[in-house]
Write a protein that holds these residues in place. Structure first.
Motif: not given
Ligand SMILES: [Zn+2]
Length: 60
Positions: A43-60
């Motif tokens: 669950f924590y790994i998925l959460l970190v992946v989601l945060i990273v993906v969201a971060f990358l999506t919003f900053t690109m």
């Protein structure tokens, strides 16, 4: 009132210095906790992946 606890698996009364009524229950609990720990880990790994993906999506 007599002091006692209950087995964490089958809920039978056990002495205060014990958490389980038998080895079998202790093993079952261990297994249960291992599974839960693994689930939490995933669950924590998925959460970190989601945060990273969201971060990358919003900053690109
Ligand atoms: Zn038990």
């Amino acid at each position: 009132m007599e002091q006692h606890k209950h087995c964490k698996i089958c809920n039978k009364p056990v002495p205060l210095d014990r958490d389980f009524c038998s080895e079998k229950c202790r093993e079952e609990y261990q297994e249960f906790m291992d599974k839960r720990r693994k689930r939490q880990y995933i669950f924590y790994i998925l959460l970190v992946v989601l945060i990273v993906v969201a971060f990358l999506t919003f900053t690109m």
